[in-house]
Scaffold this motif. Structure first.
Motif, PDB file in Angstrom:
ATOM      1  N   PHE A   1     -10.437  11.244 -30.932  1.00 42.02           N
ATOM      2  CA  PHE A   1     -11.431  11.791 -31.857  1.00 42.02           C
ATOM      3  C   PHE A   1     -11.952  13.171 -31.489  1.00 42.02           C
ATOM      4  CE2 PHE A   1     -11.997   7.163 -32.786  1.00 42.02           C
ATOM      5  CZ  PHE A   1     -11.604   7.214 -34.109  1.00 42.02           C
ATOM      6  N   GLN A   2     -11.759  13.625 -30.270  1.00 47.29           N
ATOM      7  CA  GLN A   2     -12.267  14.958 -29.958  1.00 47.29           C
ATOM      8  C   GLN A   2     -11.349  16.010 -30.566  1.00 47.29           C
ATOM      9  OE1 GLN A   2     -11.886  16.841 -25.997  1.00 47.29           O
ATOM     10  NE2 GLN A   2     -11.286  14.807 -25.230  1.00 47.29           N
ATOM     11  N   PRO A   3     -11.842  17.252 -30.734  1.00 42.66           N
ATOM     12  CA  PRO A   3     -11.009  18.310 -31.314  1.00 42.66           C
ATOM     13  C   PRO A   3      -9.669  18.426 -30.590  1.00 42.66           C
ATOM     14  CG  PRO A   3     -13.266  19.053 -31.101  1.00 42.66           C
ATOM     15  CD  PRO A   3     -13.214  17.715 -30.415  1.00 42.66           C
ATOM     16  N   CYS A   4      -8.612  18.596 -31.381  1.00 40.87           N
ATOM     17  CA  CYS A   4      -7.231  18.680 -30.885  1.00 40.87           C
ATOM     18  C   CYS A   4      -6.685  17.315 -30.468  1.00 40.87           C
ATOM     19  CB  CYS A   4      -7.092  19.666 -29.726  1.00 40.87           C
ATOM     20  SG  CYS A   4      -7.552  21.350 -30.167  1.00 40.87           S
ATOM     21  N   GLY A   5      -7.395  16.248 -30.829  1.00 44.24           N
ATOM     22  CA  GLY A   5      -6.928  14.899 -30.535  1.00 44.24           C
ATOM     23  C   GLY A   5      -6.005  14.361 -31.609  1.00 44.24           C
ATOM     24  N   TRP A   6      -5.716  13.073 -31.506  1.00 46.43           N
ATOM     25  CA  TRP A   6      -4.730  12.428 -32.382  1.00 46.43           C
ATOM     26  C   TRP A   6      -5.143  12.488 -33.851  1.00 46.43           C
ATOM     27  CZ3 TRP A   6      -3.196   6.550 -32.363  1.00 46.43           C
ATOM     28  CH2 TRP A   6      -1.907   6.402 -32.896  1.00 46.43           C
ATOM     29  N   ILE A   7      -6.434  12.276 -34.123  1.00 44.45           N
ATOM     30  CA  ILE A   7      -6.914  12.309 -35.509  1.00 44.45           C
ATOM     31  C   ILE A   7      -6.682  13.688 -36.127  1.00 44.45           C
ATOM     32  CG2 ILE A   7      -9.046  12.461 -36.846  1.00 44.45           C
ATOM     33  CD1 ILE A   7      -8.194   9.706 -36.879  1.00 44.45           C
ATOM     34  N   ASP A   8      -7.008  14.740 -35.409  1.00 47.25           N
ATOM     35  CA  ASP A   8      -6.763  16.098 -35.911  1.00 47.25           C
ATOM     36  C   ASP A   8      -5.282  16.291 -36.209  1.00 47.25           C
ATOM     37  OD1 ASP A   8      -9.375  16.825 -35.794  1.00 47.25           O
ATOM     38  OD2 ASP A   8      -9.164  18.286 -34.167  1.00 47.25           O
ATOM     39  N   TYR A   9      -4.455  15.824 -35.313  1.00 45.06           N
ATOM     40  CA  TYR A   9      -3.006  15.954 -35.452  1.00 45.06           C
ATOM     41  C   TYR A   9      -2.501  15.222 -36.702  1.00 45.06           C
ATOM     42  CZ  TYR A   9       1.936  15.652 -33.980  1.00 45.06           C
ATOM     43  OH  TYR A   9       3.296  15.736 -33.904  1.00 45.06           O
ATOM     44  N   LEU A  10      -2.959  13.988 -36.892  1.00 46.41           N
ATOM     45  CA  LEU A  10      -2.530  13.199 -38.050  1.00 46.41           C
ATOM     46  C   LEU A  10      -3.062  13.785 -39.356  1.00 46.41           C
ATOM     47  CD1 LEU A  10      -3.050   9.597 -36.608  1.00 46.41           C
ATOM     48  CD2 LEU A  10      -0.870  10.775 -36.972  1.00 46.41           C
ATOM     49  N   ASN A  11      -4.291  14.248 -39.344  1.00 52.22           N
ATOM     50  CA  ASN A  11      -4.880  14.806 -40.557  1.00 52.22           C
ATOM     51  C   ASN A  11      -4.167  16.080 -41.014  1.00 52.22           C
ATOM     52  OD1 ASN A  11      -6.828  12.825 -40.925  1.00 52.22           O
ATOM     53  ND2 ASN A  11      -8.347  13.888 -39.673  1.00 52.22           N
ATOM     54  N   LYS A  12      -3.662  16.844 -40.063  1.00 49.28           N
ATOM     55  CA  LYS A  12      -2.934  18.058 -40.417  1.00 49.28           C
ATOM     56  C   LYS A  12      -1.572  17.745 -41.021  1.00 49.28           C
ATOM     57  CE  LYS A  12      -5.156  20.986 -36.949  1.00 49.28           C
ATOM     58  NZ  LYS A  12      -5.011  21.673 -35.639  1.00 49.28           N
TER      59      LYS A  12
ATOM     60  N   LEU B   1      -7.888  18.976 -24.158  1.00 52.63           N
ATOM     61  CA  LEU B   1      -8.816  17.841 -24.138  1.00 52.63           C
ATOM     62  C   LEU B   1      -9.773  17.945 -22.954  1.00 52.63           C
ATOM     63  CD1 LEU B   1      -6.417  14.884 -25.023  1.00 52.63           C
ATOM     64  CD2 LEU B   1      -7.847  16.246 -26.563  1.00 52.63           C
ATOM     65  N   LYS B   2     -10.984  17.452 -23.162  1.00 49.19           N
ATOM     66  CA  LYS B   2     -11.983  17.463 -22.102  1.00 49.19           C
ATOM     67  C   LYS B   2     -12.367  16.028 -21.740  1.00 49.19           C
ATOM     68  CE  LYS B   2     -13.942  21.890 -23.590  1.00 49.19           C
ATOM     69  NZ  LYS B   2     -15.156  22.604 -24.055  1.00 49.19           N
ATOM     70  N   PRO B   3     -12.531  15.746 -20.453  1.00 45.66           N
ATOM     71  CA  PRO B   3     -12.922  14.398 -20.035  1.00 45.66           C
ATOM     72  C   PRO B   3     -14.386  14.135 -20.343  1.00 45.66           C
ATOM     73  CG  PRO B   3     -12.922  15.848 -18.147  1.00 45.66           C
ATOM     74  CD  PRO B   3     -12.399  16.672 -19.317  1.00 45.66           C
ATOM     75  N   TYR B   4     -14.770  12.856 -20.325  1.00 44.19           N
ATOM     76  CA  TYR B   4     -16.190  12.529 -20.426  1.00 44.19           C
ATOM     77  C   TYR B   4     -16.885  13.103 -19.191  1.00 44.19           C
ATOM     78  CZ  TYR B   4     -14.506   8.978 -23.745  1.00 44.19           C
ATOM     79  OH  TYR B   4     -13.900   8.329 -24.794  1.00 44.19           O
ATOM     80  N   GLN B   5     -17.920  13.886 -19.404  1.00 48.22           N
ATOM     81  CA  GLN B   5     -18.575  14.557 -18.284  1.00 48.22           C
ATOM     82  C   GLN B   5     -19.165  13.570 -17.293  1.00 48.22           C
ATOM     83  OE1 GLN B   5     -18.312  17.733 -17.471  1.00 48.22           O
ATOM     84  NE2 GLN B   5     -19.433  17.252 -15.586  1.00 48.22           N
TER      85      GLN B   5
END
Length: 201
Positions: free
Chosen positions: A19-30, A79-83
């Motif tokens: 769900f974070q930017p550049c994640g799987w959802i962004d990829y599928l939506n494009k 991608l960024k890890p959970y801080q």
């Protein structure tokens, strides 16, 4: 204080690759012609039981197109890890505990996943205190504590020897838990408190 071997899953446990930017959802939506899906809509529609394979919701995409995201050689670059996961695991490693990152790696992204872990975690820990194991057979990993979001992986582990912590996500599970867990949470600071108790701090 007992020095613990802590096994931590990667995807959806220390980093959100969906769900974070550049994640799987962004990829599928494009790629898809269907209306854009996003986390809040999915969580509401599926009552926080979102299909684990989101590709099933994109009827105009083939399975190969859906899974091509996971074969990318630079999947983790943006991608960024959970801080809180970074803060907690680095602190535990610097106290003398051993951190074992254990996660399945598809096709070409093994090296990239390792580089991600080294950049965000390993560079802040003593080299002797951490490692990465690419596997789906987590029952073979020697550890005192395991933190994972998937019931099927937690079910592999002998809970008479290993303390189980379930990382909470909004996704469906393919198996029911066979063993009790210490807690189900997405709060790494709460996980840290439990681990410190196990270590006798």
């Amino acid at each position: 204080m007992k020095q613990l071997y802590i096994c931590a899953d990667v995807d959806l446990t220390i980093v959100d690759p969906i769900f974070q930017p550049c994640g799987w959802i962004d990829y599928l939506n494009k790629m898809s012609k269907y209306p854009i899906l996003y986390r809040e809509k999915l969580a509401e529609e599926y009552n926080n039981n979102i299909p684990y394979n989101l590709g099933e919701l994109y009827q105009d995409l083939t399975q190969d197109e859906v899974m091509s995201f996971w074969r990318s050689e630079n999947l983790y670059d943006k991608l960024k890890p959970y801080q809180d996961a970074v803060e907690v695991l680095v602190e535990l490693a610097n106290k003398g505990h051993y951190i074992i990152f254990a996660s399945h790696a598809k096709h070409g992204h093994f090296k990239n996943k390792y580089q991600f872990l080294e950049k965000h975690f390993g560079s802040k820990m003593p080299d002797s205190q951490w490692g990465y194991v690419a596997t789906k057979e987590k029952k073979f990993i020697k550890c005192d504590v395991i933190v994972d979001d998937r019931n099927d992986f937690l079910n592999q582990v002998d809970n008479s020897k290993v303390e189980l912590i379930k990382f909470k996500t909004p996704f469906e599970q393919h198996e029911t838990l066979k063993h009790p867990v210490l807690t189900e949470t997405n709060n790494w600071f709460k996980i840290k408190e439990l681990i410190e108790e196990i270590a006798g701090e």
